[in-house]
Design a protein around this motif. Structure first.
Motif, PDB file in Angstrom:
ATOM      1  N   PRO A 207       8.904  -6.418 -19.717  1.00  0.00           N
ATOM      2  CA  PRO A 207       7.905  -6.323 -20.785  1.00  0.00           C
ATOM      3  C   PRO A 207       7.048  -5.072 -20.676  1.00  0.00           C
ATOM      4  O   PRO A 207       6.517  -4.601 -21.667  1.00  0.00           O
ATOM      5  CB  PRO A 207       7.063  -7.579 -20.614  1.00  0.00           C
ATOM      6  N   LEU A 208       6.891  -4.548 -19.498  1.00  0.00           N
ATOM      7  CA  LEU A 208       6.199  -3.262 -19.416  1.00  0.00           C
ATOM      8  C   LEU A 208       6.878  -2.387 -18.388  1.00  0.00           C
ATOM      9  O   LEU A 208       7.408  -2.849 -17.390  1.00  0.00           O
ATOM     10  CB  LEU A 208       4.712  -3.390 -19.090  1.00  0.00           C
ATOM     11  N   MET A 209       6.852  -1.121 -18.653  1.00  0.00           N
ATOM     12  CA  MET A 209       7.600  -0.199 -17.805  1.00  0.00           C
ATOM     13  C   MET A 209       6.948   1.158 -17.953  1.00  0.00           C
ATOM     14  O   MET A 209       6.350   1.464 -18.985  1.00  0.00           O
ATOM     15  CB  MET A 209       9.038  -0.153 -18.321  1.00  0.00           C
ATOM     16  N   TYR A 210       7.072   1.977 -16.938  1.00  0.00           N
ATOM     17  CA  TYR A 210       6.545   3.339 -17.074  1.00  0.00           C
ATOM     18  C   TYR A 210       7.444   4.141 -18.017  1.00  0.00           C
ATOM     19  O   TYR A 210       8.559   3.731 -18.330  1.00  0.00           O
ATOM     20  CB  TYR A 210       6.422   4.014 -15.712  1.00  0.00           C
ATOM     21  N   GLY A 211       6.948   5.264 -18.479  1.00  0.00           N
ATOM     22  CA  GLY A 211       7.717   6.056 -19.433  1.00  0.00           C
ATOM     23  C   GLY A 211       8.724   6.957 -18.749  1.00  0.00           C
ATOM     24  O   GLY A 211       8.445   7.572 -17.729  1.00  0.00           O
ATOM     25  N   HIS A 212       9.915   7.005 -19.302  1.00  0.00           N
ATOM     26  CA  HIS A 212      10.925   7.926 -18.787  1.00  0.00           C
ATOM     27  C   HIS A 212      11.960   8.148 -19.872  1.00  0.00           C
ATOM     28  O   HIS A 212      12.260   7.229 -20.627  1.00  0.00           O
ATOM     29  CB  HIS A 212      11.591   7.360 -17.526  1.00  0.00           C
ATOM     30  N   TRP A 213      12.512   9.351 -19.919  1.00  0.00           N
ATOM     31  CA  TRP A 213      13.432   9.658 -21.015  1.00  0.00           C
ATOM     32  C   TRP A 213      14.663   8.768 -20.999  1.00  0.00           C
ATOM     33  O   TRP A 213      15.247   8.476 -22.050  1.00  0.00           O
ATOM     34  CB  TRP A 213      13.853  11.127 -20.986  1.00  0.00           C
ATOM     35  N   SER A 214      15.079   8.322 -19.825  1.00  0.00           N
ATOM     36  CA  SER A 214      16.319   7.550 -19.771  1.00  0.00           C
ATOM     37  C   SER A 214      16.167   6.236 -20.542  1.00  0.00           C
ATOM     38  O   SER A 214      17.133   5.749 -21.129  1.00  0.00           O
ATOM     39  CB  SER A 214      16.714   7.281 -18.323  1.00  0.00           C
ATOM     40  N   PHE A 215      14.947   5.682 -20.559  1.00  0.00           N
ATOM     41  CA  PHE A 215      14.756   4.453 -21.333  1.00  0.00           C
ATOM     42  C   PHE A 215      14.891   4.750 -22.819  1.00  0.00           C
ATOM     43  O   PHE A 215      15.398   3.930 -23.586  1.00  0.00           O
ATOM     44  CB  PHE A 215      13.388   3.833 -21.041  1.00  0.00           C
ATOM     45  N   GLY A 216      14.431   5.929 -23.230  1.00  0.00           N
ATOM     46  CA  GLY A 216      14.606   6.351 -24.616  1.00  0.00           C
ATOM     47  C   GLY A 216      16.081   6.484 -24.955  1.00  0.00           C
ATOM     48  O   GLY A 216      16.530   6.083 -26.022  1.00  0.00           O
ATOM     49  N   LYS A 217      16.825   7.003 -24.016  1.00  0.00           N
ATOM     50  CA  LYS A 217      18.271   7.155 -24.226  1.00  0.00           C
ATOM     51  C   LYS A 217      18.918   5.790 -24.411  1.00  0.00           C
ATOM     52  O   LYS A 217      19.717   5.587 -25.330  1.00  0.00           O
ATOM     53  CB  LYS A 217      18.868   7.871 -23.019  1.00  0.00           C
ATOM     54  N   HIS A 218      18.548   4.848 -23.560  1.00  0.00           N
ATOM     55  CA  HIS A 218      19.141   3.518 -23.695  1.00  0.00           C
ATOM     56  C   HIS A 218      18.738   2.864 -25.007  1.00  0.00           C
ATOM     57  O   HIS A 218      19.540   2.197 -25.645  1.00  0.00           O
ATOM     58  CB  HIS A 218      18.727   2.636 -22.509  1.00  0.00           C
ATOM     59  N   PHE A 219      17.489   3.091 -25.378  1.00  0.00           N
ATOM     60  CA  PHE A 219      17.026   2.508 -26.638  1.00  0.00           C
ATOM     61  C   PHE A 219      17.858   3.039 -27.807  1.00  0.00           C
ATOM     62  O   PHE A 219      18.356   2.278 -28.632  1.00  0.00           O
ATOM     63  CB  PHE A 219      15.550   2.862 -26.862  1.00  0.00           C
ATOM     64  N   ILE A 220      18.042   4.340 -27.830  1.00  0.00           N
ATOM     65  CA  ILE A 220      18.796   4.956 -28.925  1.00  0.00           C
ATOM     66  C   ILE A 220      20.229   4.441 -28.925  1.00  0.00           C
ATOM     67  O   ILE A 220      20.804   4.133 -29.968  1.00  0.00           O
ATOM     68  CB  ILE A 220      18.746   6.492 -28.781  1.00  0.00           C
ATOM     69  N   HIS A 221      20.766   4.312 -27.732  1.00  0.00           N
ATOM     70  CA  HIS A 221      22.131   3.806 -27.599  1.00  0.00           C
ATOM     71  C   HIS A 221      22.264   2.403 -28.189  1.00  0.00           C
ATOM     72  O   HIS A 221      23.134   2.142 -29.015  1.00  0.00           O
ATOM     73  CB  HIS A 221      22.481   3.811 -26.107  1.00  0.00           C
TER      74      HIS A 221
END
Lengths: 437, 494
Positions: free
Chosen positions: B60-74
Motif C-alpha cells: 500500500p505504500l512504497m518509496y518512489g523509484h522508476w522501476s515501479f513506474g515501469k511495472h505500472f505502465i507494463h
C-alpha cells in the motif's frame, strides 16, 4: 473485528510520480519519438498522446540469475500423454526457446521493446521543451478549455462554504409554519401568563383549573418545539455554481508557406513547429479553429495539409500570390465580422524582384485590417543566422515587412534558425492574451 | 441477524451484503476449519487503484523509484489491451491483514475473494513458520511509511539522481540481500528511526575499525594477524551481500547504508513468499473451496452464485499441458490445491497405496489437523517431499525431464508409474528448493591489505551457470556500492 473501508474515492494517481521518474529515465528515446511524431502528424492532432517504444536494454533491471541453458537440469512438467521413461525429446535449435526452456522464466521479462503511451500532458511537455516556452505559457497552453463558475440556483448539497443562510432560513421558516411549531414569543407569553396567574389571581378552583389548562398547554408547546426543530438538515440550501466555458468564438488560421525548391526538409520542419504552436495558442482561446493551408511558388493554391507539407513543387517565388489567395478566401468564406483571422507565414525570404512592395501594399492597406495577428517567420540556415545579426538588414521582403510592422502593432516578424527561436514570435501575442484573461 | 437463508440473491454488492456474507464466511472459517487469523481489514478499490497497487509490488505504500513506474505502465498496457484481467484481490501480510477487493467484482466473487484472501491467505500468513520467523507483520506498514519518508528526505538532501543510483544498485542485489540460514536482525519499526540515527555513528566506527590503521609497512606477521582479527569481525563467508555492503563498504555514506538496509528489509519480508507460492495459494484455494461449498450446502448461497464461483475457481486452477501453446510452467494454484484436497482424501478415505506412502496420516480422519500442521510447519520444498502423493502425480500426469548440456535431447527420466513416483517427487522438490533454483552467492573474502578487492563466490550446482549479461551488469552495481573492484568466481558444487 473486521473493518470494511471504501477506498474508491482515494486519489488514483499514486503511481504518477513513479511514471514521471520512468519517463525521465528513458528521456532520450521518448524525445526522439515525440520529434518523429510531430513531423508525422497533422497540425491539429499534435496535442494528443502517443505510443513510444523504448529499447528494453535501457530499462533492464539486472540481478544475478541462472542462465536459461547450460549445466545439468531436471524439470517436472504436467500433462504427459504418451511419453515413457527413457524417451528422448530433441531439443529445439538454439534460440528457439523450447517448452522446457521456459521453466523458471515466469518472472523473466521478454527482451522486446517496451511500448507505452504518452499522455497529452507529457507529450506537450516534451514538445515545448525544444521551443523553450516559459512555464506560464506551457501551463496555459495545456489547459484544454477555460471555464468560469456561474451562479445557477440552489441545491440541497454542497460544501459548507457555499451555504446560503437566507435561503436556508427561509426554508426553515416555511417548515416551522407548516408544522405549527410554536414561536418563542408565544411560549414566553404563555409562561408569563401562568406566572401572572400564580402570583396575582385569587386562589380558587377556577384559577386552579385555568392554571392546569395553561400548564398543559405550555407543556404541549414545549414538546412540539422539541419535535419540530428550529433548523433541520432538510432546510439547508447551498449556492450552486455551473462551470460554463468562457465566451469564445471561431477563429481561422491561415498557414502560408513558400514551397519552392529552396525550402528543404529542415525548413519545412521548423515551419511546421511554428504553425503547431500558433494553432495551440488559438485552440486555447477559441472554441473552433479552422485551418487553411496556402502554399505558393510563383502560383498560390489552397491545399490540404498533407500536400502542404509533403508534396514538392518547382517554380519561382512570388509571395504576393499567396496573400492574394488569402484575400480571396477571406472574401468568400471567412467574413472578418464572424471570424477571428490569424495568419502565419513561413518563407526563406526569397521573392521575385519587385514583388515585395506589392506584398507590403496588400498587407498595409487591406489584410492587416482584418487580421488579429500576422506572424511572419523567415527560416534561415544556422550559419546564415550567425552572419545576419541586425534586424534592419535582410532581403527585400524582410525590409518591406519591417515597414508593415511599423504601421501595424499586430504584425510580428522574426528570423528563426532553431526551434528555440520560434516562441519569441508569439511573445507579444501571448502577453496580450493574458492581459485580457 | 438471520443465520439461515440466502445471504444474497443478486450480483451487485453493497457494504451491508459484504458484512453479512463476511460474517457467514467467518463462522465457517473459525468454527468449522478452526482457522487462526489476524483481524481483517477489507478495502474496496477501483481498477486504477488496483493497477497502482500492482506496481509497488502490491504494497500500500512504497518509496518512489522508476522501476515501479515501469511495472505500472507494463500492467496498464496489458490490462487496457485486454491481454490480462486484473487480480480480484491483493492481500498483504500485515496485522491487521489488509486485503484489497476490486469494486468490479460481483457479489459472488466478493464472497469468493473474501474467503480466499481474508481467511485463506490470512491464516497462512499468521501460522506458517517462515512468515512468523522472518517477517514482522505487526510493523511492516509502519516500516514502509518510514522507508518512504526516509528515501524522500534523502532525495531532498542529496538529489533524486544520487538516490536513484543507490536504489538501482540495491535493487539489483535484492535477491542476494536476505538471510537464508540465520535469523535477521529485528526489522526497524517507526520508533527505531531514532535508533537508526544513533546507529549511524556506530556504523561509522565499525567501518573505521575495519579499514583504518592497517600498516602495510609493518613486519608481515603483525599486519597479517591484525587482518585476520578483522576478517573474523566480518563473519565471512557472508550470504547477505546487501548486509555486508551496508556494514563494511569503504565508500558509502551513512544515508546510503540506510537505503541498503531498507531494501534489504523489504527483500527479507518477501523472502518467505517466494518459498511458499504453492502452499500459500493452495491453502487459500482450499479454504475458499471448502467455505463456499459449506455455505452452498447450508443454503446460504444460491445455485447461480455457486456456479459463478466454481467457474472462476476452475479458471484459476487451469493447468495447461506442457505442450500446450499457453503453457507457462506449473500452476502453483493447481498443484497446491490438488495436494491439499488429496491430503483430505488420504485422511478420510485412504487406499492401500496411501497407507503405504503415508502411514502416519492415512485414515486418521483428522484432515483439518493434518492440513493445519502442514500449513504451519512446511514450505513448498518440504511440503512436496512430505505430501506429494502418487495419486496427484497421476492426476496431473507429471513427468520428470533431464536436460544435460552435452546432449542435444531431453531424456524423460520418470513418469507417473510405480518406478517413477519417487523420482518425480524428488525432482519437483529440488525444483522448489531456493538453494538450488536461485543462484547462491556469498562474500568469500576481502583484500584488506592490498587493493581492497571484494571476492564473491558463486556456488554452482549441477554446472548451471549465471546469465552472463545480468552477471556483468549486476557486478557493475556491486562495484558502485563497494567502491573498488569486485570479482565473482563460480565454484562447482557436486
Amino acid at each position: 473485528m473486521t473493518h470494511f473501508i471504501d477506498r474508491r474515492a482515494n486519489p488514483k494517481d499514486r503511481s504518477l510520480g513513479n511514471r514521471r521518474r520512468f519517463i525521465k529515465r528513458v528521456r532520450e528515446a521518448v524525445k526522439a519519438a515525440v520529434d518523429r511524431s510531430v513531423k508525422a502528424r497533422a497540425i491539429a492532432d499534435v496535442d494528443q498522446g502517443d505510443a513510444v517504444a523504448v529499447s528494453a536494454g535501457d530499462i533492464h533491471e539486472p540481478s544475478f540469475r541462472n542462465a536459461r541453458q547450460g549445466g545439468h537440469r531436471e524439470y517436472v512438467l504436467p500433462g504427459n500423454r504418451a511419453l515413457r521413461t527413457g524417451d528422448r525429446i530433441d531439443k529445439p535449435p538454439p534460440g528457439g526457446g523450447g517448452a522446457a526452456g521456459r521453466e523458471g522464466s515466469m518472472s523473466g521479462e521478454a527482451e522486446d521493446d517496451f511500448v507505452f503511451t504518452l499522455s497529452r500532458e507529457e507529450f506537450l511537455d516534451l514538445f515545448f521543451e525544444d521551443l523553450e516556452l516559459p512555464d506560464l505559457v506551457k501551463r496555459s497552453l495545456k489547459r484544454i478549455e477555460s471555464t468560469h463558475p456561474h451562479r445557477a440556483g440552489f441545491s440541497v448539497t454542497g460544501p459548507p462554504a457555499n451555504l446560503s443562510v437566507t435561503r436556508t432560513m427561509r426554508k426553515a421558516i416555511g417548515r416551522r409554519i407548516a408544522l405549527q411549531r410554536p414561536g418563542l414569543r408565544a411560549v414566553a407569553d404563555l409562561a408569563a401568563r401562568i406566572e401572572d396567574l400564580e402570583r396575582n389571581a385569587p386562589r380558587n378552583d377556577a384559577t386552579r383549573r385555568e392554571l392546569d389548562r395553561l400548564r398543559q398547554e405550555l407543556e404541549r408547546m414545549r414538546l412540539r418545539q422539541r419535535r419540530v426543530p428550529y433548523l433541520d438538515p432538510v432546510d439547508l440550501r447551498y449556492r450552486h455554481f455551473d462551470l460554463r466555458p468562457d465566451p469564445t468564438a471561431n477563429a481561422v488560421m491561415f498557414c502560408l508557406m513558400d514551397v519552392s525548391a529552396s525550402m528543404g526538409e529542415r525548413e519545412k520542419d521548423l515551419a511546421k513547429r511554428f504553425f503547431v504552436l500558433l494553432h495551440l495558442f488559438l485552440k486555447r482561446s477559441y472554441e473552433r479553429v479552422e485551418l487553411v493551408f496556402i502554399r505558393h511558388t510563383h502560383l498560390a493554391r489552397a491545399v490540404d495539409e498533407e500536400t502542404f507539407f509533403h508534396s514538392a513543387e518547382s517554380g519561382g517565388t512570388v509571395v504576393s500570390t499567396a496573400l492574394e489567395e488569402m484575400q480571396r478566401i477571406i472574401r468568400e468564406t471567412y467574413s472578418p465580422a464572424d471570424w477571428n483571422i490569424y495568419a502565419a507565414q513561413a518563407s526563406d525570404g526569397e521573392n521575385f524582384s519587385g514583388d515585395s512592395e506589392k506584398c507590403g501594399t496588400i498587407l498595409r492597406d487591406e489584410l492587416m485590417r482584418h487580421c488579429q495577428y500576422f506572424a511572419y517567420v523567415e527560416i534561415m540556415a544556422p550559419e546564415e543566422a550567425a552572419i545576419i545579426r541586425s534586424p534592419e538588414t535582410g532581403t527585400e521582403l524582410w525590409r518591406t515587412y519591417l515597414s508593415v510592422a511599423e504601421a501595424w502593432p499586430n504584425f510580428a516578424q522574426k528570423r528563426i534558425a532553431r526551434p528555440a527561436d520560434i516562441y519569441p514570435v508569439f511573445r507579444e501575442l501571448f502577453a496580450r492574451e493574458t492581459g485580457h484573461g | 441477524m438471520a443465520d439461515t437463508g440466502l445471504l444474497f440473491d443478486q450480483s451487485d454488492w453493497s457494504f451491508d451484503l459484504l458484512r453479512r456474507t463476511h460474517d457467514a464466511i467467518e463462522a465457517v472459517a473459525l468454527q468449522d476449519l478452526e482457522l487462526e487469523i489476524y483481524p481483517n481489514q477489507i478495502e474496496i478499490i477501483s481498477a486504477e487503484q488496483m493497477l497502482d497497487a500492482y506496481s509497488a509490488i502490491g504494497m500500500p505504500l512504497m518509496y518512489g523509484h522508476w522501476s515501479f513506474g515501469k511495472h505500472f505502465i507494463h500492467h496498464e498496457r496489458h490490462y487496457s489491451a485486454g491481454h490480462s484481467a486484473l487480480a480480484y484481490e491483493i492481500v498483504i501480510n500485515s496485522n491487521p491483514c489488509v486485503s484489497y477487493c476490486l469494486e468490479e467484482n460481483t457479489m459472488p466473487m466478493q464472497a469468493l475473494v473474501m474467503a480466499h484472501a481474508a481467511f485463506g491467505h490470512n491464516h497462512f500468513f499468521r501460522n506458517n513458520h517462515l512468515f512468523r520467523q522472518w517477517t514482522d507483520a505487526e510493523n511492516i506498514l509502519d516500516y514502509l511509511a518510514y522507508a518512504r519518508a526516509y528515501i524522500r528526505r534523502c532525495e531532498d538532501q542529496h538529489g533524486p539522481a544520487e538516490v536513484e543510483r543507490i536504489l538501482d544498485a540495491a535493487h539489483a542485489l535484492m535477491s542476494c540481500g536476505v538471510f537464508r540460514h540465520r535469523r535477521p536482525p529485528a526489522p526497524t519499526p517507526r520508533e527505531q528511526e531514532e535508533r537508526a540515527r544513533r546507529r549511524e555513528a556506530e556504523r561509522e566506527r565499525e567501518v573505521h575499525y575495519i579499514w583504518s590503521g592497517l600498516d602495510r609497512a609493518q613486519p608481515g606477521s603483525e599486519a597479517e594477524s591484525q587482518m585476520q582479527e578483522r576478517k573474523r569481525e566480518m563473519h565471512l563467508p557472508e550470504e547477505n551481500l546487501l548486509y555486508f555492503l551496508e556494514r563494511f563498504s569503504p565508500v558509502l555514506q551513512n544515508w546510503q547504508r540506510e537505503v541498503l538496509a531498507i531494501t534489504r528489509h523489504i527483500a527479507q519480508y518477501f523472502y518467505p513468499q517466494r518459498q511458499t507460492k504453492i502452499m500459500n495459494e493452495g491453502c487459500a484455494t482450499f479454504v475458499h473451496y471448502h467455505i463456499m461449498h459449506r455455505l452452498h450446502e447450508t443454503g446460504r448461497i444460491g445455485d447461480g452464485a455457486m456456479l459463478e464461483v466454481l467457474a472462476n475457481h476452475t479458471n484459476v486452477l487451469t493447468q495447461p499441458a506442457f505442450d500446450a501453446p499457453h503453457f507457462s510452467g506449473l500452476n502453483p494454484y493447481a498443484i497446491g490445491f490438488a495436494m491439499m484436497r488429496d491430503i483430505q482424501r488420504i485422511c478420510t478415505d485412504p487406499t492401500g497405496e496411501d497407507r503405504e506412502w503415508f502411514p502416519y496420516v492415512a485414515g486418521c480422519g483428522d484432515w483439518r489437523g493434518v492440513l493445519k500442521d502442514a500449513w504451519s510447519a512446511y514450505r513448498d520444498e518440504s511440503f512436496i517431499q512430505q505430501f506429494l502423493s502418487p495419486r496427484v502425480i497421476r492426476d496431473l500426469r507429471l513427468f520428470a525431464l533431464t536436460d544435460d548440456e552435452n546432449q542435444n535431447w531431453y531424456r524423460v527420466s520418470a513418469i507417473h508409474d510405480a518406478a517413477g513416483y519417487h523420482r518425480v517427487r524428488d525432482t519437483l522438490q529440488r525444483a522448489n528448493d531456493p538453494a538450488l533454483n536461485e543462484p547462491v552467492i556469498q562474500v568469500a573474502d576481502v583484500d584488506l591489505l592490498g587493493d581492497r578487492v571484494l571476492h564473491l563466490e558463486h556456488r554452482m550446482f549441477d554446472g548451471v551457470p549465471l546469465d552472463d549479461g545480468n552477471r556483468r551488469k549486476t557486478l557493475e552495481h556491486c562495484r558502485r556500492l563497494w567502491g573498488y573492484d569486485v570479482r565473482l568466481t563460480s565454484q562447482r558444487e557436486t
